[in-house]
Design a protein around this motif. Structure first.
Motif, PDB file in Angstrom:
ATOM      1  N   HIS A   1       0.808  -1.231   0.000  1.00  0.00           N
ATOM      2  CA  HIS A   1       0.000   0.000   0.000  1.00  0.00           C
ATOM      3  C   HIS A   1       0.838   1.275   0.000  1.00  0.00           C
ATOM      4  CE1 HIS A   1      -1.762  -3.276   2.345  1.00  0.00           C
ATOM      5  NE2 HIS A   1      -2.960  -2.828   2.020  1.00  0.00           N
TER       6      HIS A   1
ATOM      7  N   ASP B   1      -1.916   4.094  -0.191  1.00  0.00           N
ATOM      8  CA  ASP B   1      -3.080   4.147  -1.085  1.00  0.00           C
ATOM      9  C   ASP B   1      -4.206   3.297  -0.480  1.00  0.00           C
ATOM     10  OD1 ASP B   1      -4.934   3.919  -3.109  1.00  0.00           O
ATOM     11  OD2 ASP B   1      -3.463   3.483  -4.679  1.00  0.00           O
TER      12      ASP B   1
ATOM     13  N   ASN C   1      -6.929   2.457  -1.676  1.00  0.00           N
ATOM     14  CA  ASN C   1      -7.563   1.559  -2.638  1.00  0.00           C
ATOM     15  C   ASN C   1      -6.580   0.640  -3.360  1.00  0.00           C
ATOM     16  OD1 ASN C   1     -10.172   2.459  -2.123  1.00  0.00           O
ATOM     17  ND2 ASN C   1      -9.875   4.261  -3.431  1.00  0.00           N
ATOM     18  N   ALA C   2      -5.370   0.540  -2.803  1.00  0.00           N
ATOM     19  CA  ALA C   2      -4.369  -0.321  -3.453  1.00  0.00           C
ATOM     20  C   ALA C   2      -4.895  -1.742  -3.634  1.00  0.00           C
ATOM     21  CB  ALA C   2      -3.085  -0.328  -2.635  1.00  0.00           C
TER      22      ALA C   2
ATOM     23  N   GLU D   1      -7.594  -2.818  -4.640  1.00  0.00           N
ATOM     24  CA  GLU D   1      -8.424  -3.105  -5.831  1.00  0.00           C
ATOM     25  C   GLU D   1      -7.808  -2.578  -7.128  1.00  0.00           C
ATOM     26  OE1 GLU D   1     -12.282  -1.304  -5.589  1.00  0.00           O
ATOM     27  OE2 GLU D   1     -11.495   0.686  -5.120  1.00  0.00           O
ATOM     28  N   LYS D   2      -6.578  -2.073  -7.037  1.00  0.00           N
ATOM     29  CA  LYS D   2      -5.930  -1.537  -8.235  1.00  0.00           C
ATOM     30  C   LYS D   2      -5.008  -2.590  -8.852  1.00  0.00           C
ATOM     31  CE  LYS D   2      -6.248   3.270  -6.770  1.00  0.00           C
ATOM     32  NZ  LYS D   2      -5.547   4.439  -6.211  1.00  0.00           N
ATOM     33  N   GLN D   3      -5.519  -3.274  -9.842  1.00  0.00           N
ATOM     34  CA  GLN D   3      -4.780  -4.351 -10.523  1.00  0.00           C
ATOM     35  C   GLN D   3      -4.089  -5.286  -9.513  1.00  0.00           C
ATOM     36  OE1 GLN D   3      -2.726  -1.173 -13.027  1.00  0.00           O
ATOM     37  NE2 GLN D   3      -2.691  -2.950 -14.383  1.00  0.00           N
TER      38      GLN D   3
ATOM     39  N   GLU E   1     -10.346  -9.544  -2.563  1.00  0.00           N
ATOM     40  CA  GLU E   1     -11.612  -8.849  -2.851  1.00  0.00           C
ATOM     41  C   GLU E   1     -12.626  -9.069  -1.717  1.00  0.00           C
ATOM     42  OE1 GLU E   1     -13.079  -9.480  -6.748  1.00  0.00           O
ATOM     43  OE2 GLU E   1     -14.814  -8.180  -6.395  1.00  0.00           O
TER      44      GLU E   1
ATOM     45  N   ASP F   1      -7.591   9.488  -2.495  1.00  0.00           N
ATOM     46  CA  ASP F   1      -7.756   8.162  -1.890  1.00  0.00           C
ATOM     47  C   ASP F   1      -6.458   7.653  -1.236  1.00  0.00           C
ATOM     48  OD1 ASP F   1      -6.360   7.790  -4.235  1.00  0.00           O
ATOM     49  OD2 ASP F   1      -7.567   6.091  -4.944  1.00  0.00           O
ATOM     50  N   HIS F   2      -5.582   8.589  -0.875  1.00  0.00           N
ATOM     51  CA  HIS F   2      -4.353   8.226  -0.163  1.00  0.00           C
ATOM     52  C   HIS F   2      -4.356   8.878   1.227  1.00  0.00           C
ATOM     53  CE1 HIS F   2      -3.126   6.950  -4.092  1.00  0.00           C
ATOM     54  NE2 HIS F   2      -1.854   6.820  -3.800  1.00  0.00           N
TER      55      HIS F   2
END
Ligand code: FMN
Length: 200
Positions: free
Chosen positions: A45, A82, A84-85, A87-89, A110, A166-167
């Protein structure tokens, strides 16, 4: 330097030699080791900003109630993460494992984080704090000193570094050649007050 020595000798140093320049190679060596720190589900993250720009450094010092180490240190790192790390790829985090491992890990990520906002945030702090500690120990091993910092206006620093929405910012770390020693330790709690067996 062995690990015991690095842990014992690391202290929060407040005054650095402002003339000393840390080379890009040294900074890279430091950060290549930072990113070997552990993270839940290997999500990594953390995002690290080194602040080189002198004007920005001064602005951050002003937002840190004038703490001079912000401009005197050779390296100023803002330790971010981050939210949202996860859910980012996420396939990137397991790309070097066999397909069956990926097929298990990706749905697990997930399931664990979807709608679990507290967990997403906690994980950011856990992961980036572990990296922060490794950075300080690695710096010690490289002949540098450091100081972790949260004595600053987080909103102002976020603005200066253009923190994405979102960080989060966890802390800052100043690193450099010490000009003055840290004061003697201020009062460690006895081990038997903080270390228990089986329950509180
Ligand atoms: C999260 C965190 C925030 C801190 N913020 C500051 C700070 O803003 N300024 C400062 O001079 N020291 C700061 N410190 C350093 C602490 O005062 C120091 O770690 C503590 O007194 C123990 O001393 P030592 O690190 O030398 O063992 C911070 C430490 C931590 C872990």
């Amino acid at each position: 330097m062995d690990i015991k020595q690095a842990i014992t000798d690391r202290r929060s140093v407040k005054h650095f030699d402002s003339e000393h320049v840390m080379t890009d190679a040294e900074v890279n060596e430091l950060m290549e080791h930072a990113i070997l720190s552990p993270t839940a589900f290997n999500i990594q993250h953390w995002r690290f900003i080194q602040v080189k720009d002198k004007q920005k450094r001064q602005q951050i010092q002003d937002a840190s109630w004038g703490q001079t180490q912000v401009t005197e240190s050779s390296l100023l790192l803002i330790i971010c993460a981050d939210l949202n790390a996860w859910e980012k790829q996420p396939e990137r985090y397991w790309r070097e494992t066999p397909q069956q491992v990926q097929d298990f890990m990706l749905p697990s990520i997930e399931r664990y984080y979807t709608n679990h906002h507290q967990g997403q945030r906690d994980e950011c702090f856990r992961s980036s704090s572990l990296a922060a500690m490794n950075i300080m120990l690695m710096a010690k091993g490289m002949g540098y000193d450091s100081c972790p910092m949260d004595g600053f206006d987080f909103d102002k620093v976020a603005e200066i570094i253009k923190l994405p929405h979102d960080h989060i910012i966890n802390m800052m770390i100043t690193i450099g050649k010490k000009k003055t020693d840290a004061r003697p330790r201020s009062g460690q709690l006895p081990l038997n007050e903080v270390f228990m067996t089986d329950s509180f």
